[in-house]
Write an enzyme that holds these catalytic residues in place. Structure first.
Site, PDB file in Angstrom:
ATOM      1  N   ASP A   9      71.544  23.746  26.243  1.00 51.83           N
ATOM      2  CA  ASP A   9      70.135  23.548  26.599  1.00 51.83           C
ATOM      3  C   ASP A   9      69.785  22.057  26.620  1.00 51.83           C
ATOM      4  OD1 ASP A   9      67.551  24.319  27.257  1.00 51.83           O
ATOM      5  OD2 ASP A   9      67.443  25.822  25.670  1.00 51.83           O
ATOM      6  N   ASP A  22      62.605  30.290  32.044  1.00 45.90           N
ATOM      7  CA  ASP A  22      62.249  30.999  30.813  1.00 45.90           C
ATOM      8  C   ASP A  22      61.336  32.182  31.105  1.00 45.90           C
ATOM      9  OD1 ASP A  22      63.731  29.374  29.215  1.00 45.90           O
ATOM     10  OD2 ASP A  22      62.052  28.217  28.401  1.00 45.90           O
TER      11      ASP A  22
HETATM   12  C1  GLA Z   1      64.590  26.790  25.815  1.00 48.00           C
HETATM   13  C2  GLA Z   1      65.403  27.813  26.587  1.00 48.00           C
HETATM   14  C3  GLA Z   1      65.172  29.196  25.989  1.00 48.00           C
HETATM   15  C4  GLA Z   1      65.533  29.187  24.533  1.00 48.00           C
HETATM   16  C5  GLA Z   1      64.786  28.098  23.785  1.00 48.00           C
HETATM   17  C6  GLA Z   1      65.292  27.953  22.373  1.00 48.00           C
HETATM   18  O1  GLA Z   1      63.235  26.978  26.018  1.00 48.00           O
HETATM   19  O2  GLA Z   1      65.089  27.781  27.948  1.00 48.00           O
HETATM   20  O3  GLA Z   1      65.901  30.183  26.697  1.00 48.00           O
HETATM   21  O4  GLA Z   1      66.929  29.003  24.412  1.00 48.00           O
HETATM   22  O5  GLA Z   1      64.927  26.837  24.443  1.00 48.00           O
HETATM   23  O6  GLA Z   1      64.620  26.975  21.677  1.00 48.00           O
END
Ligand code: GLA
Length: 763
Positions: free
Chosen positions: A502, A572
């Site tokens: 990420d 997300d």
């Molecule tokens: C980001 C990612 C999510 C999740 C969060 C965790 O927002 O896109 O899918 O993994 O971080 O903190």
């Protein structure tokens, strides 16, 4: 006839002395020997790529799949585009390059000539590919052809400034399956003093002059990525750009240009391109008064300066470009094929994506051994193949305020380390994946307390936080070593098959105070080079580990990161209805085989919308299926539904992930309906998903006219979800399904259908 050349040619501009009657010779030849079209040799679209150099006309011609790309050296020594489009016949004439005289004394030829790669100098006012300031104050750069070399599918052209030892090596490659070209440039300083590169693009693509071009590009924001934009091109310049240090969500580095006021999915010529770079970038689309269009892409010149010492060189990213005569649908299919067969790390033998479970939406940061094991058991029971633990397992990570940077396993949550959980996951027949965000640090972390100088910053200025975190300066060798070290250790000590990598914020205050003053702006390049270096070394040392590129959703998706990662997290936003348009937009540039799509809870956190589990599955089954729901809340019926659909997905996933995508009905513009079809590479099956937002006034669901089938073959239909409107037809020809179509009876709110057509084997 063009001559074949596989050697290299270099030297002076001897061709410049050729008399002008060469041009006439070409024209005369064409007129004298014109032959009936049917007698012209057909382009062999299944042959390997071919690159030819015609010495007499001083032209280069690249042919592959259904594409020809031709350019030459004009009488001024400039490299000039001659043709880019549908593949021409092998014997078709190619006119010589000839610098445009301009329409009046007010227009310099240098601006009217479609150059492949132009330096800023000699009166150039269109976007230059390269701009340099020399230490003596000179800023004039005029690049002329000096050499070329052809090897296999690659062509290299050498350019040099007319007086200074600035050399540029242009690299061209053409993919034999798709005709997609990869272009990049290497700038070399062979002078005796350093100079500053202020702009360095990879390439310019020149399109034929046309006044009715439409541009498609993709814009977005967090949880609202992949909005497809369509806008008419007019004289002037349109800039697509990221200044945030990474690829970005606001615009993706992809474009497609087609002619006509009403471009449709399946017809018409489309020129498209994408940058392979995960840092700040820019693509300029510039149209002049004569409707000539140039597309120039590479590093953004914004806040850019690169000091090049004698003997040093600078490489630009790759700028890929392709052409399809089968509309934007054909363009996407070419790009998908190119990505899967030529770009991804395992290309051309990429493994299909396993069905995964991810705990993020179920548990948030509240992870621990017992709860994860309980989820793993439930996930395995429906056929999940990979169990991924998301954020929260490391350091003092209770929420997003602390812990980033401290990549040790949290001892309260996992007193015996990760091994018991991983063993449990393995015993359930799944492999294990883990979330990491290695380029970031929370100020509340041991790492930051020890190394406050490791982040991007300008001394004495505020350090702006995003999601309570700062960006580690990966350009620094010590930071690069640390990040590689912790990940290598994690992968060496634990049996991990997958990392969700990420990257959750933009850059701010992009300072690199430890570097010499004149190198500080190189942070934009060195950061990304080191990111790529870390990924490459980790893959080398841990070849079985797969990696997903995630960036607060889909903010780091490009053909650069794709060379080093196996799949992408598009957004997300997991609302299954929103996902229809997000996923549709994603697939304009990237393959459904790369597109992770989770089934999550209802009502969904994003819009508080309620949908059936079957609808959520069908939405996600259009890409690479994952489950992100809280399985602790599922009923026995939910488990049964999930088990059935996971099994059905596994049966069709090769077609969805690896096949050819046809958009039957677009979800865009507030459409009540949407439908996609995927056809297997070998054509044995087609898979269709159809969605209804809400019935109104009793209207029937539109007939679905399939595409890409063998017209004469017989296919039998199998409904997996939803009802056909005429259940009596079970077998019919490809022509029938494509022209008579399939009726599905969908009524109500958030309804979906899923069916397959299977080609019968001829007796
Ligand atoms: C980001 C990612 C999510 C999740 C969060 C965790 O927002 O896109 O899918 O993994 O971080 O903190």
């Amino acid at each position: 006839m063009p001559t074949q050349s596989t050697g290299s040619h270099s030297g002076t501009n001897a061709h410049l002395r050729r008399p002008v009657h060469c041009l006439l010779r070409i024209a005369t030849l064409y007129v004298t020997f014109t032959i009936a079209p049917s007698a012209l040799a057909q382009p062999n679209t299944s042959a390997p790529a071919q690159i030819r150099y015609d010495e007499s006309a001083h032209t280069f011609r690249m042919d592959a799949a259904d594409v020809s790309y031709i350019f030459g050296v004009n009488q001024s020594g400039e490299l000039q585009t001659l043709y880019w489009g549908k593949r021409l016949r092998p014997d078709d004439p190619v006119s010589e390059a000839h610098a445009d005289g301009g329409s009046s004394a007010f227009d310099l030829p240098v601006n009217a000539t479609p150059q492949e790669f132009a330096g800023w100098g000699g009166g150039l006012v269109v976007v230059p590919d390269l701009k340099i300031t020399f230490p003596d104050g000179n800023r004039d750069l005029v690049l002329h052809y000096v050499s070329h070399a052809i090897r296999n599918n690659a062509l290299t052209i050498g350019l040099k400034d007319i007086s200074r030892d600035v050399f540029v090596e242009l690299k061209y490659e053409i993919d034999s399956e798709t005709g997609v070209l990869g272009r990049s440039a290497r700038v070399e300083n062979r002078t005796h003093e350093p100079f500053t590169i202020e702009e360095a693009f990879a390439a310019t693509w020149n399109l034929p002059a046309r006044s009715d071009y439409q541009l498609r590009y993709l814009t977005g924001r967090w949880a609202g990525e992949w909005n497809l934009q369509l806008s008419a091109l007019h004289p002037g310049k349109l800039v697509l750009e990221s200044r945030r240090g990474s690829t970005g969500v606001e615009v993706n580095p992809w474009f497609a240009i087609e002619g006509g006021s009403q471009p449709d999915q399946n017809t018409g010529g489309v020129w498209f391109g994408a940058l392979g770079w995960s840092g700040s970038w820019q693509i300029n689309i510039e149209e002049d008064w004569a409707n000539r269009v140039r597309v120039t892409g590479g590093y953004t010149p914004f806040d850019f300066a690169y000091e090049l010492s004698p003997g040093q060189s600078l490489d630009t990213p790759q700028f890929y470009g392709g052409y399809s005569s089968a509309g934007i649908g054909g363009a996407s299919r070419l790009l998908h094929r190119f990505e899967l067969d030529s770009i991804v790390p395992e290309a051309p033998h990429r493994r299909l994506r396993p069905v995964l479970y991810n705990s993020w939406e179920a548990t948030g940061f509240d992870v621990n051994e017992a709860a994860q094991e309980a989820l793993a058991e439930k996930a395995a029971s429906v056929g999940v193949e990979r169990f991924v633990m998301d954020d929260g397992w490391f350091g003092e990570r209770k929420d997003d305020h602390a812990g980033l940077g401290d990549w040790y396993v949290n001892p309260q949550k996992f007193p015996y380390g990760l091994k018991p959980l991983i063993d449990k996951v393995h015993s359930l027949g799944m492999d294990f994946g883990l979330w990491v965000e290695p380029e970031m640090v929370n100020p509340d972390s041991d790492l930051y307390r020890k190394h406050p100088d490791w982040v991007l910053n300008f001394p004495g200025r505020p350090r702006t936080e995003g999601r309570n975190q700062l960006v580690l300066n990966l350009a620094r060798p010590d930071v690069r070593a640390y990040v590689y070290g912790v990940l290598d250790k994690l992968l060496s000590e634990n049996d991990i098959a997958f990392l969700k990598w990420d990257y959750n914020r933009n850059w701010s205050e992009p300072g690199w105070p430890a570097a010499p003053l004149d190198e500080q702006k190189e942070v934009y390049l060195k950061y990304v080079q080191n990111l790529y270096g870390i990924l490459a070394e980790l893959r080398e040392k841990h070849p079985h580990v797969e990696i997903e590129s995630c960036s607060g959703g889909g903010a780091r998706v490009d053909l650069g990161i794709l060379r080093l990662t196996d799949e992408m997290w598009p957004s997300d936003n997991t609302d299954p209805f929103d996902r229809l348009s997000i996923q549709d937009g994603f697939t304009y540039a990237y393959s459904p085989g790369l597109m992770m799509a989770w089934v999550t809870d209802s009502p969904n956190w994003m819009n508080n919308r309620s949908t059936s589990l079957e609808y959520r599955f069908l939405s996600s089954m259009q890409g690479s299926l994952g489950i992100g729901a809280n399985l602790n809340k599922w009923t026995p019926e939910d488990f049964a539904t999930a088990k059935k659909l996971v099994a059905e997905y596994k049966a069709i996933r090769a077609t969805v992930q690896d096949g050819s995508l046809y958009r039957l009905i677009s979800p865009l513009g507030g459409s009540e309906y949407s439908a996609t079809e995927s056809v297997a590479r070998d054509g044995h099956e087609a898979v269709v998903f159809a969605f209804l937002h809400s019935s109104q006034e009793g209207r029937l669901y539109p007939q679905l006219y399939l595409r890409g089938l063998d017209p004469g073959a017989v296919y039998s239909i199998h409904m997996h979800a939803g009802q056909p409107s005429d259940s009596t037809v079970q077998r019919a020809s490809g022509d029938y399904w494509m022209h008579h179509g399939v009726g599905v009876s969908l009524r109500g709110d958030f309804q979906a259908a899923f069916f397959t057509l299977e080609r019968e084997v001829a007796q």
